[in-house]
Design a protein around this motif. Sequence first.
Motif, short mmCIF file in Angstrom:
data_model
loop_
_atom_site.label_atom_id
_atom_site.label_comp_id
_atom_site.label_asym_id
_atom_site.label_seq_id
_atom_site.Cartn_x
_atom_site.Cartn_y
_atom_site.Cartn_z
N ALA B 208 0.86 -1.28 0.04
CA ALA B 208 0.03 0.06 0.04
C ALA B 208 0.79 1.40 -0.04
O ALA B 208 2.00 1.32 0.63
CB ALA B 208 -0.97 0.08 1.21
N ALA B 209 0.37 2.13 -0.50
CA ALA B 209 1.34 3.63 -0.65
C ALA B 209 0.56 4.67 -0.58
O ALA B 209 -0.19 4.93 -1.10
CB ALA B 209 2.09 3.46 -2.03
N ILE B 210 1.18 5.52 0.15
CA ILE B 210 0.71 7.03 -0.07
C ILE B 210 1.78 7.83 -0.62
O ILE B 210 3.14 7.92 -0.44
CB ILE B 210 0.59 7.57 1.46
N TYR B 211 1.28 8.52 -1.64
CA TYR B 211 2.03 9.23 -2.69
C TYR B 211 1.82 10.74 -2.66
O TYR B 211 0.78 11.26 -2.81
CB TYR B 211 1.91 8.65 -4.16
N VAL B 212 2.92 11.43 -1.97
CA VAL B 212 2.50 12.87 -1.81
C VAL B 212 3.10 13.76 -2.93
O VAL B 212 4.53 13.40 -3.15
CB VAL B 212 3.26 13.40 -0.47
N THR B 213 2.36 14.62 -3.67
CA THR B 213 3.03 15.37 -4.85
C THR B 213 2.19 16.46 -5.01
O THR B 213 1.22 16.55 -4.46
CB THR B 213 3.31 14.60 -6.04
N HIS B 214 2.88 17.64 -5.61
CA HIS B 214 1.89 18.67 -6.23
C HIS B 214 2.02 18.40 -7.80
O HIS B 214 1.17 19.15 -8.41
CB HIS B 214 2.56 19.81 -5.71
N SER B 420 5.21 31.93 3.51
CA SER B 420 5.03 30.57 2.81
C SER B 420 6.08 30.45 1.66
O SER B 420 6.51 31.56 1.47
CB SER B 420 3.72 30.28 2.16
N GLY B 421 6.22 29.31 1.08
CA GLY B 421 7.15 29.26 0.09
C GLY B 421 7.08 30.52 -1.22
O GLY B 421 7.90 31.00 -1.44
N GLY B 422 5.59 30.39 -1.56
CA GLY B 422 5.50 31.28 -2.84
C GLY B 422 5.74 32.72 -2.21
O GLY B 422 6.12 33.56 -3.14
N GLN B 423 5.36 33.20 -1.24
CA GLN B 423 5.51 34.31 -0.79
C GLN B 423 6.92 34.83 -0.33
O GLN B 423 7.39 35.95 -0.88
CB GLN B 423 4.83 34.50 0.98
N LYS B 424 7.75 33.95 0.02
CA LYS B 424 9.09 34.11 0.06
C LYS B 424 9.69 34.29 -1.26
O LYS B 424 10.40 35.29 -1.55
CB LYS B 424 9.70 32.86 0.64
N GLN B 425 9.15 33.81 -2.40
CA GLN B 425 9.95 33.74 -3.84
C GLN B 425 9.43 34.96 -4.18
O GLN B 425 10.28 35.77 -4.78
CB GLN B 425 9.25 32.45 -4.66
N ALA B 448 10.77 25.12 -6.96
CA ALA B 448 10.44 24.72 -5.58
C ALA B 448 8.92 24.79 -5.25
O ALA B 448 8.57 24.76 -4.26
CB ALA B 448 11.29 25.66 -4.56
N LEU B 449 8.03 25.65 -6.12
CA LEU B 449 6.92 25.99 -5.87
C LEU B 449 5.67 25.19 -6.51
O LEU B 449 6.00 24.27 -7.34
CB LEU B 449 6.52 27.48 -6.34
N ASP B 450 4.60 25.20 -5.72
CA ASP B 450 3.44 24.30 -6.40
C ASP B 450 2.88 24.96 -7.68
O ASP B 450 3.07 26.19 -7.91
CB ASP B 450 2.20 24.36 -5.21
N THR B 451 2.15 24.07 -8.34
CA THR B 451 1.60 24.54 -9.56
C THR B 451 0.71 25.96 -9.47
O THR B 451 1.07 26.85 -10.28
CB THR B 451 0.72 23.50 -10.08
N VAL B 452 -0.12 26.04 -8.58
CA VAL B 452 -0.84 27.22 -8.64
C VAL B 452 0.00 28.63 -8.11
O VAL B 452 -0.16 29.46 -8.83
CB VAL B 452 -1.94 26.96 -7.44
N VAL B 453 0.70 27.99 -7.17
CA VAL B 453 1.67 29.44 -6.57
C VAL B 453 2.46 29.69 -7.93
O VAL B 453 2.90 30.85 -8.23
CB VAL B 453 2.58 28.92 -5.49
N ALA B 454 3.22 28.70 -8.46
CA ALA B 454 4.18 28.88 -9.51
C ALA B 454 3.64 29.69 -10.75
O ALA B 454 4.07 30.58 -11.29
CB ALA B 454 4.86 27.67 -10.28
N ALA B 455 2.19 29.31 -11.15
CA ALA B 455 1.39 30.00 -12.09
C ALA B 455 1.47 31.70 -11.79
O ALA B 455 1.34 32.33 -12.47
CB ALA B 455 0.01 29.32 -12.15
#
Lengths: 315, 547
Positions: B208-214, B420-425, B448-455
């Motif tokens: 069984a697996a838990i896969y964390v990703t953005h 947050s990461g996006g705010q820091k960027q 290093a940012l998530d899709t929405v933040v990177a967008a």
Amino acid sequence: MYKIILWRLGQGLLTLFLASVIIFAATEILPGDVAEAILGQSRTEEALATLREEMGLNRPALVRYLDWLNGLLTGDLGTSLATKRPVADMIESRLWNTVRLALLAAAISVPLSLSLGLWAAMRAGGRIDKTLAVSTLALIAVPEFFIGLVLMKLFAVELKWLSATANTRPYYDFWDNFRALALPVATLSFAVLAHMMRMTRSSVINIFTSPYLEMAALKGLPKRHLVLRHALPNALSPILTVIALNLSYMVSGVIIVETVFGVPGLTRLLIDGVTLRDIPLIQACAMIFGSVYILLNLLADVLSIMSNPRLRYPK
Amino acid sequence: MNTILTIKNLRVEGRPPGGAYVPIVRDVSLSVKKGEVLALIGESGSGKSTISLTAMGFARPGCRIAKGEVWLNGRDIMQIPPAERHALRGDEVSYVAQSAAASFNPALRIGRQVIEAPLWHGRADASSLTQQAKTLYRKLDLPNPDTIGDRFPHQVSGGQLQRLMAAMAMSCSPDLLILDEPTTALDVTTQVEVLKAFKGIIHDQGTAAIYVTHDLAVVAQVADRILVLKNGEIVEEGATEQILHEPQHDYTKTLMAAVRPAPHLLPQPAPAAETPPPVLSARNVTAAYGAVTILHDVSVDVPKGSVVGVIGESGSGKSTLARVIAGLTPLKKGTVTLEGQTLPHNVKDRGRQTLQDCQIVFQMADTALNPRQRIRDILGRPLEFYKGLKGQKRSERIAELLELVDLPPSFASRYPGELSGGQKQRVNLARALAAEPKVILCDEVTSALDTVVAAGVIELLKSLRDRLGISYIFISHDLSTIADFADQIVVMQEGRVVDQGPAEQVFRPPYHPYTKLLLTSVPKMRQGWLEEVQAGRDATPSHLVQG
């Protein structure tokens, strides 16, 4: 890696050479020369000139330096002015007392500080950690002659458990030796213990926050395992450097401890040499202390290079 | 017993240094069955990693599991003594972290670390575990499976290390595998291999697996079910097919919308406009670290007001190019000119005006911002240095800059750690903007940012270009972002420029073979893509070269 180590060894040799230059130059700058020191008050110009001629002191400084260096390299440390005995013999009879003191102190303080440091790191922020932090800071702050005197007053004068002088005799048994050496060794250990312990603690704690330690923790390994197998190998390099610095500090700490406890060691010889302006003796002692300092640091550097797998096994 | 893990009403609280506990995960329930892959997706700060770690009953320092049940193999592990809970980590559950490079102990040999967990838990003796590990290495397509375990982590590549971490996690044959962004740090070309390896091994062992990703395209390849998270709460849960193609919740729809179109689908080239004269140009640049030459004869022009995207795998010299232009890495041969003026090679010899005109923004806002300085001081420094602004004027300009990057002016008094990461960027970017530069060198600023933040950051960069006429060199390994944002594209491989031209030309057939390899490695939002690309490569490896 061998290239780096060879390079570092070369640097060590160069430093040794420079140390010899500085020691020679320093004794050269002192007012008066050996001839004046020997003749003392009764000197006349003729006597001085004769003696200088006899001892080769009229030769240029460079020639005399090379002569001295050559002597050093061949084991001839010159002749003492005060006793007329070869300096090498005088040192030989005293060397063991000092070396024994330093080795005992090192043998006690290094493992003790490492284990205390690791213990404090494992319980960072806890009561043990805080107690160790306060007591070691106090030990750093108090000069060793004071610690020595306090220990002496307590254990030798009041309790009469241990001896206040560290003069050992060949016929002493183990307990006699222990009674004689316990206080100077303890004093010397206290002086260097704190610094090494704190460095061990902070290097290990620093590594605790790294992802590979979290990874190891998530493998279900016990804390002891994390500290000894995962954190310590990576903390070795800074710890080794501090150990070397402290052990070489011990070389000067020994001067104070030997004086306080009346140990007939090398540093007493050096101090006597300074009082009597026995220049060959001073030069030889200074050279020995300098070499120990340089060699210890060299050793620490070489060991930390060897403890780094990136250097040991390049890509 | 089919269900391996059930989490009920989980609440995790976190505490900033010196502060009070605040909830970071609220009322989360989930379950994973044997052989099933559950994906947790969401922006950073959504609590996905935190939740995945609670499956081992683990909370990072400064966090605590405040409430909830974690049922693993039929018992609530929050109710058993901590020592027992600790003992099942690396035994029943194991963990694959984002960065293998950081998660392998640099001082120990790989093999020893791989078998460490089962050895400690007394599963078998060292020699038989080593044999099992070698079988795993073979399964994971690692080179030299018999000897790779004797190496140190620095002696193998990033992609290999990531696969070795999978071996490390699988060595104890866990019932549950937690994968925390395991391919995010990899190049697209390597990612395909690693994804395939993970999928194969999960399938083979029925774990069984838990896969964390953005990365939604990655999710499409590996997950059976998806849990969408936002601010520590579950937004939507469903089968992969449903979440990807018929998202119900608005937030999930936003996530899907932020996914950029696959780079092939670029529109027809616009009628060729006059290319404005280059504001910055690097000519025949060769640079080296010691004896190792990193850049070979690289030439890049940046026309005014345009974006030059630089792509290539890690180690291709992208970042070095930016550093050479900024004067941080000395060049051996070639010239860098800014508005026709040849720049000194070393940043120390450059005039203040040059420094001001050419700013660099680094990938990791975390390390680029001084954690002990307030945002006000971080932004105020370039204002004072370049513009001589002080006092009231300085404060006003800081507020303007924050507004420019869509941050509230009140952030001026915060420390980077509170963002947050996006705010820091964004702050990182605002600092570059403070100098009012002509060119900004962006080194993987969205990686290093998530899709929405990177967008969001990309939109910001675009609007700054349009409003202020700033030019960019935009370095990224994310081809979709480059396709969307860049006017000109430079493709680099092993320190050389292999393909170069307007975006529409580089990303449309006929492709350069290497560009094509990169493009075909970008995961698609289509389930089954991974198998197709793999089959395609295995069958006719030459199809990529045909163009």
